[in-house]
Write a protein that holds these residues in place. Structure first.
Motif, short mmCIF file in Angstrom:
data_model
loop_
_atom_site.label_atom_id
_atom_site.label_comp_id
_atom_site.label_asym_id
_atom_site.label_seq_id
_atom_site.Cartn_x
_atom_site.Cartn_y
_atom_site.Cartn_z
N GLY A 1 0.80 -1.23 0.00
CA GLY A 1 0.00 0.00 0.00
C GLY A 1 0.82 1.27 0.00
O GLY A 1 0.55 2.20 -0.76
N PHE A 2 1.86 1.32 0.86
CA PHE A 2 2.65 2.55 0.96
C PHE A 2 3.80 2.58 -0.05
O PHE A 2 3.94 3.51 -0.84
N LEU A 3 4.64 1.53 -0.07
CA LEU A 3 5.82 1.54 -0.96
C LEU A 3 5.46 1.22 -2.40
O LEU A 3 6.22 1.55 -3.31
N GLY A 4 4.32 0.55 -2.63
CA GLY A 4 3.90 0.27 -4.00
C GLY A 4 4.53 -0.96 -4.62
O GLY A 4 4.55 -1.09 -5.85
N LEU A 5 5.07 -1.88 -3.80
CA LEU A 5 5.62 -3.12 -4.33
C LEU A 5 4.49 -4.09 -4.67
O LEU A 5 3.35 -3.90 -4.25
N ARG A 6 4.83 -5.13 -5.40
CA ARG A 6 3.86 -6.16 -5.74
C ARG A 6 4.08 -7.38 -4.85
O ARG A 6 5.22 -7.80 -4.64
N LEU A 7 3.00 -7.93 -4.31
CA LEU A 7 3.10 -9.21 -3.62
C LEU A 7 3.22 -10.29 -4.69
O LEU A 7 2.29 -10.53 -5.45
N VAL A 8 4.40 -10.95 -4.76
CA VAL A 8 4.67 -11.85 -5.88
C VAL A 8 4.62 -13.33 -5.50
O VAL A 8 4.60 -14.20 -6.38
N LYS A 9 4.60 -13.64 -4.20
CA LYS A 9 4.50 -15.04 -3.80
C LYS A 9 4.11 -15.12 -2.33
O LYS A 9 4.56 -14.29 -1.52
N ARG A 10 3.27 -16.09 -2.02
CA ARG A 10 2.94 -16.39 -0.62
C ARG A 10 3.08 -17.90 -0.42
O ARG A 10 2.50 -18.69 -1.16
N THR A 11 3.87 -18.30 0.58
CA THR A 11 4.12 -19.71 0.82
C THR A 11 4.14 -19.99 2.32
O THR A 11 4.25 -19.07 3.14
N GLY A 12 4.05 -21.28 2.67
CA GLY A 12 4.41 -21.69 4.01
C GLY A 12 5.92 -21.73 4.11
O GLY A 12 6.65 -21.83 3.11
N GLY A 13 6.45 -21.65 5.32
CA GLY A 13 7.89 -21.63 5.52
C GLY A 13 8.54 -22.97 5.21
O GLY A 13 7.97 -24.02 5.50
N TYR A 14 9.73 -22.92 4.64
CA TYR A 14 10.45 -24.15 4.34
C TYR A 14 11.04 -24.76 5.61
O TYR A 14 11.21 -25.98 5.70
N GLU A 15 11.38 -23.97 6.59
CA GLU A 15 11.89 -24.49 7.87
C GLU A 15 10.75 -24.80 8.83
O GLU A 15 10.88 -25.67 9.69
N ASP A 16 9.64 -24.10 8.71
CA ASP A 16 8.48 -24.31 9.57
C ASP A 16 7.24 -23.99 8.75
O ASP A 16 6.94 -22.84 8.45
N ALA A 17 6.50 -25.05 8.38
CA ALA A 17 5.34 -24.86 7.50
C ALA A 17 4.23 -24.06 8.17
O ALA A 17 3.32 -23.57 7.49
N ARG A 18 4.27 -23.90 9.50
CA ARG A 18 3.26 -23.11 10.20
C ARG A 18 3.60 -21.62 10.17
O ARG A 18 2.92 -20.81 10.80
N GLN A 19 4.63 -21.26 9.44
CA GLN A 19 5.08 -19.88 9.36
C GLN A 19 4.83 -19.36 7.95
O GLN A 19 5.37 -19.87 6.97
N LEU A 20 4.01 -18.33 7.81
CA LEU A 20 3.74 -17.72 6.51
C LEU A 20 4.98 -16.99 6.02
O LEU A 20 5.70 -16.35 6.79
N HIS A 21 5.24 -17.07 4.71
CA HIS A 21 6.37 -16.38 4.10
C HIS A 21 5.86 -15.59 2.90
O HIS A 21 5.29 -16.17 1.97
N LEU A 22 6.02 -14.28 2.94
CA LEU A 22 5.56 -13.39 1.87
C LEU A 22 6.75 -12.82 1.12
O LEU A 22 7.80 -12.51 1.71
N PHE A 23 6.59 -12.65 -0.20
CA PHE A 23 7.63 -12.09 -1.07
C PHE A 23 7.05 -10.88 -1.80
O PHE A 23 6.00 -10.98 -2.44
N TYR A 24 7.75 -9.74 -1.72
CA TYR A 24 7.39 -8.54 -2.45
C TYR A 24 8.48 -8.23 -3.47
O TYR A 24 9.64 -8.54 -3.26
N GLY A 25 8.08 -7.58 -4.56
CA GLY A 25 9.08 -7.20 -5.55
C GLY A 25 8.50 -6.34 -6.65
O GLY A 25 7.46 -5.69 -6.49
N ASP A 26 9.18 -6.35 -7.80
CA ASP A 26 8.67 -5.61 -8.95
C ASP A 26 7.62 -6.47 -9.66
O ASP A 26 7.26 -7.56 -9.20
N HIS A 27 7.10 -6.01 -10.78
CA HIS A 27 6.03 -6.72 -11.48
C HIS A 27 6.45 -8.12 -11.89
O HIS A 27 5.65 -9.07 -11.85
N ASP A 28 7.72 -8.30 -12.26
CA ASP A 28 8.20 -9.58 -12.78
C ASP A 28 8.87 -10.45 -11.72
O ASP A 28 9.44 -11.49 -12.05
N ALA A 29 8.84 -10.02 -10.44
CA ALA A 29 9.51 -10.76 -9.36
C ALA A 29 10.99 -10.96 -9.66
O ALA A 29 11.55 -12.04 -9.50
N SER A 30 11.65 -9.89 -10.10
CA SER A 30 13.05 -9.97 -10.52
C SER A 30 13.99 -10.04 -9.33
O SER A 30 13.80 -9.32 -8.34
#
Length: 511
Positions: free
Chosen positions: A24-53
């Motif tokens: 909302g503020f910085l204007g990044l794109r949410l490019v992926k949402r996953t469970g954690g690889y070390e702990d699946a009960r932990q949400l992991h969010l990825f922000y980036g540019d339009h192409d997830a570069s």
């Protein structure tokens, strides 16, 4: 060797506030949402540019409601993002208008910088830098003022010379200018690592509001493996190579203690999701046991402009899970000893897939173990505390109905073990609190039972056939029945632990 920053991973304690700031503020794109690889009960969010570069990615491990950490030696202290020369004024005005905390502007290495604080207190430094712009998504930030890419990070180390040598020798950065206590390292792409002499600093402590690691770029998995082999030959600190599905990763700690990852540029985030819909599907790591159950336990959030739950500050910490097509029923969940607000969500969702789930977190602790009320010994319960917390639970139900518009006729309370014990006592002490309840493996905790009328209240009690506490559970069923409640008693094979038969038993009763 490919050099530069692939991503930076940080830790947040409030997923909704995090999304609002970075999208909302910085204007990044949410490019992926996953469970954690070390702990699946932990949400992991990825922000980036339009192409997830690579070079644009900020990622967050979600420790929802977790404790704050402390930034110190052996950690990353700041994350810098590049904006166009002349854009700092725009961001100052935007921060003031939207209530984002600012620590002011300054000059560093000949560049104008603006320090902001995200909702967890992490320093996000906007740097007026003439770097090539990546393709950021459309939004309310004008194209000329959008975040361009990651500019760099600041590492705090007590062994600056050793850290500089390690990063320049193994990861393709080169030493450039020095300014005060900071030695700047630059990559081929213009990303920077500012290595700050932190001799005498307090050591960093992990937690929300801190960074977990910085990931540096590799061209492919073969380059990651080659660097790992070279580090092993040099007797570097312990290295770990992992397949993270979207990239291959090497983890190692540099001499100052900062966790460094090396991540390959590919295969990238479009591996399981088309570019047009990146970030809209929740994925679980391939080896996650019962991935659908894990998804129910992860905190939910809304992107800016989407409908969302606005959480209220009530007596108990709590979390909602909203299904795709809610039927108006709300299951209020009270965990067992040592659990948390998410523990019973998979069971409840299995039994009532269209019900909204409201998980509560007990606020009593003994020897670091979370409970609902104090125990003075085996089967010896603090009667004053039982009554006090029973009153608090009744008050929570009343608050929640008003705060969230919950229908009291369609609220069903469900407790397991210690949570069921409090729920059973609270129903006796406050008979109007809830009209339907499920008690899994409960015992009777009240020494004295007041006269009460539970007419019109329906209760399911589920006991384990070989549970040592079964007689006390049967006694509770008798007490509730004598008070007028319609009690259904089920005895399942097994002991005190929940088993495969509990879900179908609960579903049958709810149906």
């Amino acid at each position: 060797m490919t050099s530069g920053i692939h991503h930076v991973t940080l830790i947040t304690g409030d997923v909704q506030a995090n999304v609002d700031f970075y999208v909302g503020f910085l204007g990044l794109r949410l490019v992926k949402r996953t469970g954690g690889y070390e702990d699946a009960r932990q949400l992991h969010l990825f922000y980036g540019d339009h192409d997830a570069s690579p070079g644009s990615l900020l990622t967050f491990l979600v420790w929802q409601g977790g404790s704050s950490g402390g930034v110190g030696a052996g950690q990353i202290s700041e994350v810098a993002l590049a904006v166009a020369p002349g854009s700092i004024g725009f961001w100052i005005e935007r921060a003031l208008r939207l209530g984002v905390r600012s620590d002011g502007t300054g000059q560093e290495f000949g560049e104008t910088v603006l320090r902001l604080r995200d909702p967890d207190g992490i320093v996000i430094k906007l740097v007026s830098a003439d770097l090539p712009a990546l393709d950021m998504p459309d939004g309310d930030v004008p194209a000329g003022h959008r975040v361009r890419r990651i500019r760099g990070v600041t590492l705090l180390t007590e062994v600056q010379e050793e850290s500089v040598d390690f990063l320049t020798r193994s990861f393709g950065f080169r030493a450039e200018r020095r300014e005060g206590p900071i030695q700047r390292l630059v990559s081929d792409t213009g990303d920077v690592l500012d290595v700050r002499d932190a001799a005498g600093f307090w050591p960093g402590a992990p937690g929300t509001g801190t960074a977990d690691h910085v990931a540096l770029r590799a061209a492919d998995a073969a380059e990651v493996e080659a660097v790992a082999a070279d580090l092993r030959r040099r007797n570097s600190s312990l290295t770990n190579v992992h397949d993270r599905n979207y990239f291959t990763s090497l983890y190692v700690r540099e001499p100052g203690g900062v966790l460094i990852e090396m991540a390959s540029d590919g295969p990238g985030f479009t591996l399981d999701e088309p570019l047009e819909t990146l970030g809209t599907t929740l994925f679980m790591p391939p080896e996650t046991p019962d991935p659908e159950a894990m998804k129910v336990m992860l905190p939910q959030f809304a992107l800016p402009g989407e409908e969302r739950v606005v959480y209220r500050d009530l007596i108990y910490k709590h979390r909602f899970f909203t299904p795709a097509a809610p039927d108006g029923t709300t299951l209020v969940l009270l965990h067992g000893t040592g659990g948390d607000e998410t523990d019973l969500m998979p069971l409840a969702h299995e039994a009532a897939p269209d019900a909204t789930l409201l998980g509560l977190r007990g606020r009593s602790t003994e020897d670091g173990t979370r409970r609902w009320f104090r125990a003075l010994g085996p089967m010896i319960f603090d009667q004053k505390d039982v009554r006090f917390e029973s009153g608090a639970l009744e008050a929570f139900f009343e608050e929640a109905r008003g705060a969230y518009g919950l229908d009291p006729e369609r609220m069903i309370a469900l407790g397991y073990s210690n949570g069921a014990n409090l729920l059973g006592a609270a129903m006796i002490l406050h008979p109007g609190m809830v009209r339907r309840a499920v008690l899994l493996r409960p015992v009777m905790v009240l020494d004295e039972v007041p006269a009460t009328d539970l007419s019109g209240i329906t209760v399911l009690i589920v006991l384990g056939e070989t549970d040592a506490f079964r007689p006390q559970g049967e006694r509770l069923a008798e007490v509730l029945g004598r008070a007028g409640a319609a009690v259904t008693l089920r005895v399942l094979a097994g002991g005190h632990a929940l088993g495969a038969a509990d879900g179908p038993t609960l579903a049958d009763w709810l149906g």
